[in-house]
Design a protein around this motif. Sequence first.
Motif, PDB file in Angstrom:
ATOM      1  N   LEU A   1     -32.835  54.597  10.042  1.00  0.00           N
ATOM      2  CA  LEU A   1     -31.679  53.775  10.397  1.00  0.00           C
ATOM      3  C   LEU A   1     -30.837  54.472  11.473  1.00  0.00           C
ATOM      4  O   LEU A   1     -30.418  53.835  12.447  1.00  0.00           O
ATOM      5  N   ALA A   2     -30.618  55.767  11.332  1.00  0.00           N
ATOM      6  CA  ALA A   2     -29.842  56.515  12.339  1.00  0.00           C
ATOM      7  C   ALA A   2     -30.576  56.519  13.678  1.00  0.00           C
ATOM      8  O   ALA A   2     -29.966  56.333  14.740  1.00  0.00           O
ATOM      9  N   TRP A   3     -31.903  56.712  13.650  1.00  0.00           N
ATOM     10  CA  TRP A   3     -32.683  56.706  14.893  1.00  0.00           C
ATOM     11  C   TRP A   3     -32.624  55.331  15.558  1.00  0.00           C
ATOM     12  O   TRP A   3     -32.472  55.220  16.760  1.00  0.00           O
ATOM     13  N   SER A   4     -32.735  54.264  14.780  1.00  0.00           N
ATOM     14  CA  SER A   4     -32.685  52.903  15.312  1.00  0.00           C
ATOM     15  C   SER A   4     -31.343  52.612  15.965  1.00  0.00           C
ATOM     16  O   SER A   4     -31.273  52.036  17.064  1.00  0.00           O
ATOM     17  N   LEU A   5     -30.259  53.006  15.307  1.00  0.00           N
ATOM     18  CA  LEU A   5     -28.926  52.778  15.868  1.00  0.00           C
ATOM     19  C   LEU A   5     -28.718  53.586  17.154  1.00  0.00           C
ATOM     20  O   LEU A   5     -28.175  53.078  18.141  1.00  0.00           O
TER      21      LEU A   5
ATOM     22  N   MET B   1     -37.232  59.334  -0.514  1.00  0.00           N
ATOM     23  CA  MET B   1     -37.410  58.061   0.141  1.00  0.00           C
ATOM     24  C   MET B   1     -36.109  57.602   0.773  1.00  0.00           C
ATOM     25  O   MET B   1     -36.116  57.097   1.896  1.00  0.00           O
ATOM     26  N   HIS B   2     -35.018  57.778   0.040  1.00  0.00           N
ATOM     27  CA  HIS B   2     -33.715  57.352   0.538  1.00  0.00           C
ATOM     28  C   HIS B   2     -33.346  58.131   1.808  1.00  0.00           C
ATOM     29  O   HIS B   2     -32.786  57.559   2.744  1.00  0.00           O
ATOM     30  N   ARG B   3     -33.675  59.419   1.818  1.00  0.00           N
ATOM     31  CA  ARG B   3     -33.361  60.266   2.970  1.00  0.00           C
ATOM     32  C   ARG B   3     -34.146  59.814   4.205  1.00  0.00           C
ATOM     33  O   ARG B   3     -33.626  59.780   5.329  1.00  0.00           O
ATOM     34  N   GLY B   4     -35.409  59.438   4.075  1.00  0.00           N
ATOM     35  CA  GLY B   4     -36.230  58.955   5.187  1.00  0.00           C
ATOM     36  C   GLY B   4     -35.698  57.642   5.753  1.00  0.00           C
ATOM     37  O   GLY B   4     -35.691  57.420   6.971  1.00  0.00           O
TER      38      GLY B   4
END
Length: 176
Positions: free
Chosen positions: A9-13, A1-4
């Motif tokens: 977050l990386a995609w959003s940024l 879950m943490h990895r997803g």
Amino acid sequence: MHRGLVHVLAWSLATGAAATLSWWGVHTVMAGTAYDPPRALPITAAEAKAKEPSPTASATRGPAAPPSAPAASATPSRTSATPRPPASAPAARTTPSPTATAAGRVESYDTDGGRVVFDLGPAAATLVSATPGTGWSMQVWKTASWIRVEFTSGADRVSVICTWHDGPPRVEVGDY
């Protein structure tokens, strides 16, 4: 879950950074090419009188009197029923009375392709507005010493060119 959650977050940024960079690039390019907003032209008394609505007939009164014949001094207006001039004739009708402004004089040039309005100062000119006629498209070029407005419709082409590189502004209209 943490990895997803890290991936989201990386995609959003990355998406936010890309959108911001794209907006900044488009804004920078468009800011250098946008024209000043058009200024309102003053209406002369003759134009204001010509635009007054005529009285209308009411149900209690008889029909309104027919308009009188135009005076001999009235300026003829161009209608769509007027035939086009031959291809060798210039395609412009200059408005007879320019309007004086603080910067210079405002002159309008009506052509078969549309209407162009310039503010002609003592040593330079600015484009006030350019409006293509129905069925015509328009393109504008500007430099430090001239402005060209070209109207096109199929194979027909009409240009209005204002130059001031070697003296006061002068305007040429023709099929170039």
